[in-house]
Design an enzyme around this catalytic site. Structure first.
Site, mmCIF file in Angstrom:
data_model
loop_
_atom_site.group_PDB
_atom_site.id
_atom_site.type_symbol
_atom_site.label_atom_id
_atom_site.label_comp_id
_atom_site.label_asym_id
_atom_site.label_seq_id
_atom_site.Cartn_x
_atom_site.Cartn_y
_atom_site.Cartn_z
ATOM 1 N N CYS A 236 0.836 -1.197 0.000
ATOM 2 C CA CYS A 236 0.000 0.000 0.000
ATOM 3 C C CYS A 236 0.878 1.257 0.000
ATOM 4 O O CYS A 236 1.437 1.610 -1.021
ATOM 5 C CB CYS A 236 -0.974 -0.031 1.177
ATOM 6 S SG CYS A 236 -2.352 1.112 1.007
ATOM 7 N N HIS B 212 -3.472 -5.305 0.175
ATOM 8 C CA HIS B 212 -2.919 -5.824 1.431
ATOM 9 C C HIS B 212 -2.993 -7.357 1.423
ATOM 10 O O HIS B 212 -3.970 -7.934 1.898
ATOM 11 C CB HIS B 212 -3.703 -5.285 2.621
ATOM 12 C CG HIS B 212 -3.496 -3.824 2.888
ATOM 13 N ND1 HIS B 212 -2.589 -3.347 3.804
ATOM 14 C CD2 HIS B 212 -4.077 -2.731 2.327
ATOM 15 C CE1 HIS B 212 -2.624 -2.031 3.823
ATOM 16 N NE2 HIS B 212 -3.522 -1.632 2.931
ATOM 17 N N GLU C 15 -1.622 -9.436 3.269
ATOM 18 C CA GLU C 15 -1.556 -10.039 4.601
ATOM 19 C C GLU C 15 -2.922 -10.429 5.139
ATOM 20 O O GLU C 15 -3.034 -11.333 5.970
ATOM 21 C CB GLU C 15 -0.878 -9.082 5.589
ATOM 22 C CG GLU C 15 -1.637 -7.805 5.913
ATOM 23 C CD GLU C 15 -1.312 -6.647 4.993
ATOM 24 O OE1 GLU C 15 -1.554 -5.488 5.382
ATOM 25 O OE2 GLU C 15 -0.831 -6.902 3.874
#
Length: 606
Positions: free
Chosen positions: A398, A525, A527
């Site tokens: 990001c 993102h 994750e």
């Protein structure tokens, strides 16, 4: 629907989220379908506008919901996909009630906390609990509800009352209350103290709820006399007093519950023994024990704004953990405050500046996570520059992707004042701009949020190969700035390649430097979708590059047909660092398995 309510007492931060998730894991291991709800008593509508320093990270769901980080624990532990409705806040409840009042739905009645607010809470819980979150049709068997905060908080009172009413309406066989409390040990006395838990339970009972189970947090296992004392004064059977003492890693918590037969007691209370199976936690046990036995580690430099609180990057830390374990490594994360790398820091705090740079240079890879605001940006740019020039594996997420764009514009293209409009709205070279559909007047839920599709522009790029040569990938987003599409052609003249774009082709999603071992920036993102045993491929590639295994992994995984064999399940459970031994199976290299290989593999012991 069966409900399991998890409350907390004495102090916050005891691990109610992990406890609730672990209870879900054990029940799921018994063959039940489980969903989760997190209740946050704060007045915010959602977690989107809250500071990471105060509340930890903002977890983003597929539907764009900005929610409490505990929902990330639920998704990772239970491998489910939750919705924004699975996070209930006081703000959401009051907003829904006031909207009804404005429309006249209450027919002129005086709107009060009881019954209108409490009814709204009950209706919300009952409607959300039947939403399937595991990809199957129909509602789950059990809904695990976590009530945030501690018993006695003013903000929690309407929720306590609503849950008391819910318990009364569904009955004893459909509602189970587990109270998480602290059992401290005073240094001078050295005795496990039960009085804080006694007071907490007494307060809970005064509000109309009596716990069926106690989940006691302690540094060491509970002594038998401590359990007897808790049972006597809290009116909870000894067999229902669960001890969650400190463990080497949180994956041991479901095993702790299993070993204490918590599942049997909960299933018996909910009248589910006849439909449940013995818990199958073999994979979970192997994962927990594997992590404990690992000795080798990889040093990862995490350069960010909120490094003073690790929960600010909780999902990133978990994704690194998942990837490292897949590579038979332990993550050794070096937290670097981005501002300590800046030139100004050399004059103001020279020691911190020197330590930050020494830490950065000793790391095997560099990760710059997301964030907002201009604090520390100069340090992040220097970290990206160091990684690019020294061929150190770099992953920018990001803001980290936008930082790498600014760095290349400044130090490769020579655009000294290149910047993001977020940091300098008068820059002559805006390489990162505010998204046209964004709002500059309202902060909450005005970003580009949720799961969006990214299309690969080049099948030969590292990222496309890591995503199994797919044409596209769906990942979760949370940003209001993007790479300036008018600067893309200029930026690509520097050698930078935007290898992933959205469906319009105008929004840059993934960048790479082709002449670098691993230099990847992503606007999304990754994750948030990483899971234990199924790590995010970008984090996996990042760790492989840091340990010098990425090139061999990609070559073997694709050019030598390993993907075909993985799909067949031949290499299940094999360590990545032993994959190079498989090359001897193919000579000469082929894109499909040689004739007879499938039969040969069945006799090979891996």
């Amino acid at each position: 629907m069966k409900y399991v309510l998890v409350t907390g007492g004495v102090v916050s931060g005891l691990g109610k989220g992990v406890t609730a998730s672990s209870i879900g894991v054990v029940l799921k291991a018994c063959g039940l379908r489980v969903t989760s709800i997190k209740i946050d008593p704060y007045l915010n509508t959602d977690a989107g506008t809250m500071s990471p320093f105060e509340h930890g990270e903002v977890f983003v769901l597929d539907d764009g919901g900005e929610v409490d980080l505990d929902l990330g624990n639920y998704e990772r532990f239970l491998d489910v996909t939750l919705t924004r409705e699975n996070n209930i806040t006081t703000g959401k409840i009051y907003q829904s009630v006031l909207e009804k009042e404005r429309k006249g739905d209450y027919l002129g009645k005086t709107v009060q906390v009881v019954p209108h607010i409490t009814d709204a809470i009950k209706n919300w819980i009952e409607s959300v609990s039947v939403i399937p979150v595991d990809g199957k049709d129909g509602p789950a068997d059990v809904c695990v509800i976590e009530l945030g905060g501690t018993v006695g908080d003013i903000e929690s009172m309407p929720f306590i009352e609503a849950l008391r009413q819910l318990f009364f309406s569904v009955g004893q066989d459909h509602f189970c209350l587990i109270h998480v409390s602290l059992i401290p040990v005073l240094g001078v006395v050295g005795e496990q103290k039960t009085k804080p838990t006694q007071h907490s339970v007494r307060e809970l009972r005064a509000l109309g709820l009596t716990p069926h189970f106690l989940a006691c947090r302690s540094a060491q296992p509970l002594l038998e006399n401590t359990k007897q004392k808790l049972s006597q004064f809290c009116h909870v059977p000894v067999g229902n007093i669960l001890n969650i003492h400190d463990v080497p890693n949180i994956w041991h918590v479901p095993l702790l519950l299993r070993n204490q037969n918590a599942h049997d007691a909960i299933l018996k209370h909910l009248d589910l023994l006849s439909v449940a199976k013995p818990p199958n936690l073999q994979e979970w046990t192997k994962r927990a024990e594997t992590f404990d036995s690992l000795t080798n580690s990889v040093r990862i430099a995490m350069v960010g704004k909120y490094v003073g609180m690790s929960d600010s990057y909780l999902s990133v830390v978990k994704a690194l953990l998942h990837a490292c374990i897949a590579c038979s490594l332990k993550p050794s994360i070096d937290w670097i405050a981005a501002s300590d790398l800046e030139d100004e820091s050399a004059n103001l705090t020279p020691e911190a500046h020197a330590v930050a740079w020494k830490t950065l240079k000793n790391a095997a890879c560099v990760l710059v996570p997301g964030g907002f605001g201009d604090r520390g940006v100069k340090g992040m740019i220097l970290a990206a520059k160091y990684a690019r020039e020294n061929k150190v594996p770099y992953l920018g997420i990001c803001l980290g992707m936008q930082i790498s764009v600014i760095e290349i514009a400044r130090f490769v293209l020579g655009l000294e004042r290149a910047n993001s409009n977020e940091f300098d709205d008068k820059t002559p070279n805006p390489v990162v701009i505010f998204m046209p559909e964004g709002s500059k007047t309202h902060m909450g839920s005005t970003m580009r949020l949720g799961c969006r599709r990214t299309f690969f522009q080049n099948p030969d790029c590292i990222t496309a190969k890591l995503y199994h040569n797919s044409e596209y990938v769906d990942e979760r987003h949370r940003h209001r700035y993007e790479v300036n599409p008018e600067m893309v052609s200029i930026l690509e003249e520097s050698g930078l390649k935007f290898v992933g774009r959205d469906e319009s082709g105008k929004r840059m999603e993934i960048l790479e430097l082709p002449d670098h071992p691993f230099y990847v920036g992503v606007q999304f993102h990754p994750e948030f979708k990483s899971r234990p045993g199924r790590p995010s491929v970008l984090f996996l590639g990042f760790i492989l590059a840091a340990t010098g295994q990425l090139e061999a992994y990609l070559r073997i995984h694709y050019s030598y047909g390993i993907k075909w064999m993985l799909d067949k399940g031949y290499f299940h459970g094999m360590k990545l660092n032993s994959w190079c031994t498989i090359r001897s199976l193919w000579s000469p290299p082929v894109l499909s398995p040689p004739l007879g290989l499938e039969a040969d593999c069945d006799s090979v012991s891996w």
